[in-house]
Scaffold this motif. Sequence first.
Motif, PDB file in Angstrom:
ATOM      1  N   ARG A 199       0.839  -1.204   0.000  1.00  0.00           N
ATOM      2  CA  ARG A 199       0.000   0.000   0.000  1.00  0.00           C
ATOM      3  C   ARG A 199       0.879   1.261   0.000  1.00  0.00           C
ATOM      4  N   HIS A 200       0.730   2.053  -1.057  1.00  0.00           N
ATOM      5  CA  HIS A 200       1.477   3.306  -1.190  1.00  0.00           C
ATOM      6  C   HIS A 200       0.617   4.456  -0.682  1.00  0.00           C
ATOM      7  N   ALA A 201       1.111   5.147   0.324  1.00  0.00           N
ATOM      8  CA  ALA A 201       0.479   6.351   0.844  1.00  0.00           C
ATOM      9  C   ALA A 201       1.536   7.448   0.878  1.00  0.00           C
ATOM     10  N   VAL A 202       1.130   8.666   1.169  1.00  0.00           N
ATOM     11  CA  VAL A 202       2.090   9.766   1.211  1.00  0.00           C
ATOM     12  C   VAL A 202       3.109   9.511   2.318  1.00  0.00           C
ATOM     13  N   GLY A 203       4.368   9.400   1.935  1.00  0.00           N
ATOM     14  CA  GLY A 203       5.456   9.243   2.893  1.00  0.00           C
ATOM     15  C   GLY A 203       5.701   7.837   3.385  1.00  0.00           C
ATOM     16  N   ALA A 204       4.903   6.853   2.978  1.00  0.00           N
ATOM     17  CA  ALA A 204       5.064   5.500   3.519  1.00  0.00           C
ATOM     18  C   ALA A 204       4.558   4.454   2.542  1.00  0.00           C
ATOM     19  N   ILE A 205       5.190   3.264   2.622  1.00  0.00           N
ATOM     20  CA  ILE A 205       4.752   2.097   1.859  1.00  0.00           C
ATOM     21  C   ILE A 205       4.629   0.936   2.835  1.00  0.00           C
ATOM     22  N   GLU A 206       3.429   0.415   2.998  1.00  0.00           N
ATOM     23  CA  GLU A 206       3.194  -0.687   3.927  1.00  0.00           C
ATOM     24  C   GLU A 206       3.125  -2.003   3.171  1.00  0.00           C
ATOM     25  N   HIS A 207       3.801  -3.029   3.720  1.00  0.00           N
ATOM     26  CA  HIS A 207       3.809  -4.356   3.108  1.00  0.00           C
ATOM     27  C   HIS A 207       3.109  -5.350   4.028  1.00  0.00           C
ATOM     28  N   ALA A 208       2.319  -6.247   3.418  1.00  0.00           N
ATOM     29  CA  ALA A 208       1.617  -7.270   4.197  1.00  0.00           C
ATOM     30  C   ALA A 208       1.475  -8.526   3.355  1.00  0.00           C
ATOM     31  N   LEU A 209       1.484  -9.675   4.022  1.00  0.00           N
ATOM     32  CA  LEU A 209       1.307 -10.974   3.368  1.00  0.00           C
ATOM     33  C   LEU A 209       0.107 -11.663   3.986  1.00  0.00           C
ATOM     34  N   ILE A 242       7.720   0.991   5.247  1.00  0.00           N
ATOM     35  CA  ILE A 242       8.941   1.642   4.793  1.00  0.00           C
ATOM     36  C   ILE A 242       8.643   3.128   4.665  1.00  0.00           C
ATOM     37  N   LEU A 243       9.340   3.962   5.395  1.00  0.00           N
ATOM     38  CA  LEU A 243       9.165   5.412   5.326  1.00  0.00           C
ATOM     39  C   LEU A 243      10.000   5.957   4.176  1.00  0.00           C
ATOM     40  N   THR A 244       9.370   6.684   3.274  1.00  0.00           N
ATOM     41  CA  THR A 244      10.070   7.174   2.085  1.00  0.00           C
ATOM     42  C   THR A 244      10.853   8.455   2.352  1.00  0.00           C
ATOM     43  N   GLY A 245      10.479   9.211   3.388  1.00  0.00           N
ATOM     44  CA  GLY A 245      11.172  10.455   3.697  1.00  0.00           C
ATOM     45  C   GLY A 245      10.768  11.616   2.824  1.00  0.00           C
ATOM     46  N   ILE A 246       9.740  11.461   2.003  1.00  0.00           N
ATOM     47  CA  ILE A 246       9.251  12.568   1.177  1.00  0.00           C
ATOM     48  C   ILE A 246       7.740  12.685   1.388  1.00  0.00           C
ATOM     49  N   ASP A 247       7.208  13.857   1.134  1.00  0.00           N
ATOM     50  CA  ASP A 247       5.779  14.083   1.352  1.00  0.00           C
ATOM     51  C   ASP A 247       4.989  13.957   0.055  1.00  0.00           C
ATOM     52  N   ARG A 248       5.373  13.000  -0.748  1.00  0.00           N
ATOM     53  CA  ARG A 248       4.694  12.746  -2.017  1.00  0.00           C
ATOM     54  C   ARG A 248       4.322  11.274  -2.110  1.00  0.00           C
ATOM     55  N   LEU A 249       3.351  11.007  -2.953  1.00  0.00           N
ATOM     56  CA  LEU A 249       2.894   9.638  -3.182  1.00  0.00           C
ATOM     57  C   LEU A 249       3.795   8.967  -4.218  1.00  0.00           C
ATOM     58  N   THR A 250       4.272   7.779  -3.905  1.00  0.00           N
ATOM     59  CA  THR A 250       5.206   7.083  -4.792  1.00  0.00           C
ATOM     60  C   THR A 250       4.503   6.283  -5.892  1.00  0.00           C
ATOM     61  N   ALA A 251       3.266   6.606  -6.182  1.00  0.00           N
ATOM     62  CA  ALA A 251       2.515   5.946  -7.256  1.00  0.00           C
ATOM     63  C   ALA A 251       1.556   6.958  -7.874  1.00  0.00           C
ATOM     64  N   SER A 252       1.350   6.850  -9.182  1.00  0.00           N
ATOM     65  CA  SER A 252       0.417   7.714  -9.906  1.00  0.00           C
ATOM     66  C   SER A 252      -0.549   6.851 -10.700  1.00  0.00           C
ATOM     67  N   TYR A 253      -1.826   7.201 -10.633  1.00  0.00           N
ATOM     68  CA  TYR A 253      -2.864   6.454 -11.349  1.00  0.00           C
ATOM     69  C   TYR A 253      -3.058   7.112 -12.706  1.00  0.00           C
ATOM     70  N   ASN A 254      -2.809   6.357 -13.766  1.00  0.00           N
ATOM     71  CA  ASN A 254      -2.838   6.882 -15.131  1.00  0.00           C
ATOM     72  C   ASN A 254      -4.039   6.319 -15.877  1.00  0.00           C
ATOM     73  N   MET A 255      -5.086   7.133 -15.971  1.00  0.00           N
ATOM     74  CA  MET A 255      -6.311   6.714 -16.653  1.00  0.00           C
ATOM     75  C   MET A 255      -6.100   6.668 -18.164  1.00  0.00           C
ATOM     76  N   ASN A 256      -6.762   5.724 -18.827  1.00  0.00           N
ATOM     77  CA  ASN A 256      -6.723   5.636 -20.280  1.00  0.00           C
ATOM     78  C   ASN A 256      -7.662   6.677 -20.882  1.00  0.00           C
ATOM     79  N   LEU A 257      -8.937   6.549 -20.593  1.00  0.00           N
ATOM     80  CA  LEU A 257      -9.977   7.491 -20.983  1.00  0.00           C
ATOM     81  C   LEU A 257     -11.053   7.455 -19.904  1.00  0.00           C
ATOM     82  N   PRO A 258     -11.851   8.497 -19.757  1.00  0.00           N
ATOM     83  CA  PRO A 258     -12.917   8.473 -18.725  1.00  0.00           C
ATOM     84  C   PRO A 258     -13.913   7.357 -18.978  1.00  0.00           C
ATOM     85  N   THR A 259     -14.397   6.755 -17.913  1.00  0.00           N
ATOM     86  CA  THR A 259     -15.366   5.666 -18.036  1.00  0.00           C
ATOM     87  C   THR A 259     -16.780   6.212 -18.094  1.00  0.00           C
TER      88      THR A 259
END
Length: 531
Positions: A199-209, A242-259
């Motif tokens: 899970r990518h959130a601002v400043g952190a990435i959480e891992h779970a199994l 995992i703390l990324t140390g930045i106040d940005r999201l490490t993932a971007s959602y790239n839409m193809n076209l509006p649904t």
Amino acid sequence: MALPDPNTSWPPKPWDEAYKVYAESETWRVGDADAIHEFYRGERPAATHRRDGELYEGGVVGWVSSKFWGRPVPPGQNRTRLHVPAPADVASLASASVFSNPPELRFTDKQSKNTIDRLELIGNSDQAHSTFNTMGELKSVFGASVLVSEWDTEIADHVWLSAYGADVALPEFRKGKLVAVTLWTEYRDGNEYYRHLERHAVGAIEHALYLGTADKIGQRIPLQDRDETAYLATLVNENSVILTGIDRLTASYNMNLPTWAWRKKGALANAGRSDFAQLYPLFDALDEAYSSWMRDLKLGAAKAVVPQAFLETLGRGRGASFDIDRELFVGLNTPGNPDGDKIEQVQFEIRTEEHEATTTELWRMIYRTAGLGTRSVDKDTGRQLTATGELLQDDDKEATRGKKILYDKRAIAEQLAVALELDGKLFAGKGGGQFAPPEVRFPDSAQVDPEKQARTIQYLSAAGAISVWQSVKMFNPDWDDTAVGAEVNRILAEKRAAAAMVPDPATFDGGDPTQDPNNPDNQGGNPDGGQ
């Protein structure tokens, strides 16, 4: 939405509805004929409407038979079912229309040489370009992709960008903006499903199994329980983050076209629209048309009908055979049937023209609906279009490309800024800092038709609307100014040389033909031609 609670449904609502569509898109994109058949057979309601092996009329049978790939095959029959990789072509061409000529990424303000070098490595390298092509194909198939900044200091000395399909992502939106996204990977051992969630959130990435079943997430277990995730246990903190140390999201959602199908369904309104939308019936029809064509080829193969006297028995209960290479046969003298010993040929008509016309039109409908234009289909079939028709095709294709680029620019620029900032923190001395998103500049067109471009330059030149320098630059966009200038000088020199060979009409009087000694009319006679 945080990571899922134990033993909850998988995939979670409301994304379970989207994942059904993703599964259909993936089935068509992969193109395995057996998988396509099983997918549509599996769509049937629970009731089977069977009795003693026979199918009822209507009901489930009628519903299934609406799809070529969903029709049941009666016992004892072996029907020809051919899959044509049209979905793969659509996805590949859709990506190529945007990324065959990769975008140029650059800063709009002055930066250090180290920073520019890292931009070239992370955003303008061959690896980055291949990632963009993958991203384009994924979003074409699933309606969206996720662009992620990733790193591993043990295997690379820089941050890189990776692309994931929407079918392995659970995005979280607020007012249409992405605030977090969970990516997942599945490992299956028999009936046990291991799922790694990231899970990518601002400043952190959480891992779970998790260890669960096909439709339940199950229980959360230690990362060390799978070899594939064990290395993460040494990287996360006590909260599995995992703390990324930045106040940005490490993932971007790239839409193809509006649904359109999900625009009133909450979070699904931001899911994006696949290029396959409205194409599934056309894919099905195209496969049916080609399968019918192949069936005609099989039925059209010449067959011989021979009298029983020509058959050689194989023994009691084992039937008989016909030796096609045998030269001498002894037939029966059957009174009243003089043709009884003749070999007859049976050959059915192969409807080539009808099938070709049908499949060509289906290809055109698929390309047109997907916004890819139909030029390639028309060119292959020799179909002639007017200049207006060509322009309309190009306008439609460029309009679709232009709309997709708007989303690509935002995602690439946004995530490249994140990657560069992370890179500076992880690899000291090689750049870094917090940057505004770089400029992402796409070429005017992904694929240029040289003939069309030459006509365009000719029209502009005839109208006096373009210089020689700009004509050369337009036809050779990759040339620098020095190369363009040299070519312009060569063109102008050739024009001057050609002009020097033509007499000036203002001063040329044509001369007196009667004084020309090479004129045969002036040899041995008077100007009037008499003797």
